[in-house]
Scaffold this active site. Structure first.
Site, PDB file in Angstrom:
ATOM      1  N   GLU A 128       1.033  -1.229  -0.013  1.00 46.22           N
ATOM      2  CA  GLU A 128       0.132   0.067  -0.122  1.00 46.22           C
ATOM      3  C   GLU A 128       0.882   1.193   0.042  1.00 46.22           C
ATOM      4  O   GLU A 128       1.650   1.468   1.165  1.00 46.22           O
ATOM      5  CB  GLU A 128      -0.996   0.044   1.085  1.00 46.22           C
ATOM      6  N   CYS A 184      -2.173   9.052   2.661  1.00 44.11           N
ATOM      7  CA  CYS A 184      -1.633   8.672   1.284  1.00 44.11           C
ATOM      8  C   CYS A 184      -2.845   9.032   0.330  1.00 44.11           C
ATOM      9  O   CYS A 184      -2.634   8.808  -0.958  1.00 44.11           O
ATOM     10  CB  CYS A 184      -1.396   7.146   1.227  1.00 44.11           C
TER      11      CYS A 184
END
Ligand code: NDP
Length: 474
Positions: free
Chosen positions: A247, A281
């Site tokens: 990720e 993110c």
């Protein structure tokens, strides 16, 4: 306060010490032993032994442990939120939300533990299957190495540990060196919840040593990593034959069509760009606004950016606390200076105080500037006017990354064009790309990663499919 590592159900020391700072005052507030090779070795060996205990544990027992974990997190909500605020610098109001989300993640995992299953396969669909009965199962992979970043020290650990337990695995957890104390507290909770010895092990220390020993060890069956793209790419290159979930980063785009509610969008974009100082993110970074509405939108967005309360993360009124370290402020200051040298304009912000960087709005940016092209991971967003919607989709999609993107519009035609055109793991409509619910499939395309999290999807990644074919007249 001095903490310990958690290996094979024991709280242990290592002889080395890693100090953890309060990211607002910059003072040391806690220390935890730094693991050496011996501790990493013992943690993996313990996880290997516990993997068979976990694989044999009935689903209802795994579910009960996860539900108890959720209840114990609820009991310690304030303590955990304050720990996140202190060690990560996240404003307490958002740290409290992170704890609530971790409670959801463990609750969802408690439910998911009861439905890890396969299905029958009609083998006689082909001549070679006549006279056979077939089905497939999901089996736990065994030992999972979980490597987590600093920006969600509880919920991103939860997204690895909770589905791992739901699927019947054992875990060695390496949290970020800047934020290990929340992970220590989560291990205390998992121990109290009745997780068997060795099913969760905590090793703390630099990624370049502790992380590296862990991800390269052949006894590890799967790596689940959340962090920066270069480290993710490195891990993939040294992991060997293991399952790997990555990720990674994003340069999250938002497209605002002329029919959007600009007051609402401006407020949502400000929260999406600045919470946790933009160190998310899926933080709002590139805002494409249609030319006709760009001026009024920009004005509203600047006002919403200036309304953010900046300061001590433990103060409940504060929205934006410090960045993870002053060096990160140096970096983003350099990027903004470089953009300004290239013709960009700072409409608000662009200033610092030690580890704090003020919410910053840029305009007149160019696609190749770092603030547009690379992951800013800071409270900086750029407003970019566009001529037509198709062109905006093209600009938004012109990225090496592909985690989440967003469109604000009430026009269904635009919605479907966006879904088709945007090569992103998630497309949010009338929400910012910073939106996430903890059970939705979450993960990126292109350089944003491999695989998906979100409890059910992580369980799939943390199990191996086993096929069984039975010859009926054998
Ligand atoms: P890093 O990549 O610097 O670190 C992440 C973790 O990896 C830390 O625990 C780190 O340890 C460890 N690590 C570093 N080097 C190695 C190595 N060689 N082998 C094994 N482990 C290693 O990321 P940050 O903590 O700075 O987090 C920010 C990044 O995370 C951003 O790029 C952000 O986009 C991404 N992220 C992605 C999310 C997603 O779901 N897609 C969510 C949140 C963040 P140490 O701390 O000791 O260096």
């Amino acid at each position: 306060m001095e903490y310990k590592l958690f290996i094979d159900g024991q709280w242990v020391d290592s002889g080395h010490r890693l100090e953890v700072t309060n990211k607002y005052s910059q003072e040391v507030f806690a220390a935890v032993p730094a693991a050496g090779q011996e501790e990493v070795d013992k943690a993996i060996a313990a996880a290997q032994r516990a993997a068979s205990v976990m694989a044999d544990m009935p689903a209802y027992r795994r579910s009960e442990i996860l539900a108890r974990t959720a209840a114990l997190i609820t009991e310690r909500k304030r303590d955990l939120a304050e720990t996140i605020a202190i060690e990560a610098g996240k404003a307490l109001k958002f740290a409290l939300i992170e704890v609530d989300r971790a409670i959801s993640t463990f609750t969802l995992a408690a439910e998911e533990a009861r439905r890890v299953h396969g299905e029958t396969i009609p083998l006689d669909a082909v001549p070679a299957g006549e006279g056979y009965f077939g089905f497939w199962l999901r089996r736990p992979v065994g030992v999972i190495a979980a490597v987590s970043p600093f920006n969600f020290p509880l919920n991103l650990v939860a997204h690895k540990v909770a589905p791992a337990i739901a699927a019947g695995n054992a875990v060695v957890l390496k949290p970020a060196s800047t934020t290990p104390i929340t992970a220590v507290k989560l291990c205390e909770i998992l121990e109290s919840a009745g997780l068997p010895a060795g099913a969760i092990n905590l090793v703390v220390g630099p990624g370049s040593t502790v992380g590296e020993w862990l991800v390269t060890d052949p006894r590890v069956d799967k790596i689940t990593f959340t962090g920066s793209p270069p480290v993710g790419e490195h891990i993939l290159s040294v992991a060997g034959i293991k399952k790997v979930t990555l990720e990674l980063g994003n340069t999250s785009p938002v497209i605002i069509a002329p029919d959007a509610d600009l007051d609402l969008v401006a407020k949502k974009c400000a929260v999406g760009a600045y919470y946790n100082s933009g160190q998310v993110c899926i933080s709002v970074q590139r805002i494409y606004s249609e030319k006709g509405i760009s001026d009024p939108f920009t004005e509203k967005f600047v006002l919403a950016s200036e309304a953010m309360v900046v300061g001590d993360p433990l103060d409940e009124r504060v929205d934006v606390g410090p960045m993870i370290d002053p060096g990160e402020v140096d970096r983003i200051e350099g990027w903004v200076e470089e953009a300004v040298d290239g013709g960009a304009q700072v409409l608000t912000g662009g200033k610092r105080d030690e580890a704090i960087y003020w919410p910053t709005v840029l305009t007149n940016v160019e696609p190749e500037m770092k603030v547009v092209d690379q992951e800013a991971f800071a409270p900086v967003a750029s407003v970019i006017p566009y001529d037509d919607f198709e062109g905006a989709l093209e600009l938004a999609d012109a990225s090496d990354y592909g985690l989440q993107a967003a469109v604000f519009t009430r026009d269904i035609q635009r919605v479907f064009k966006a879904i088709k055109r945007l090569n992103f793991g998630g497309v949010m409509i009338n929400e910012t790309p910073a939106y996430r619910a903890d059970h939705m499939p979450y993960g990126g395309n292109r350089q944003s990663g491999l695989g998906r999290e979100g409890v059910r999807f992580a369980v799939e990644e943390m199990t191996n499919i086993q096929m069984v074919a039975i010859k009926l007249d054998g």
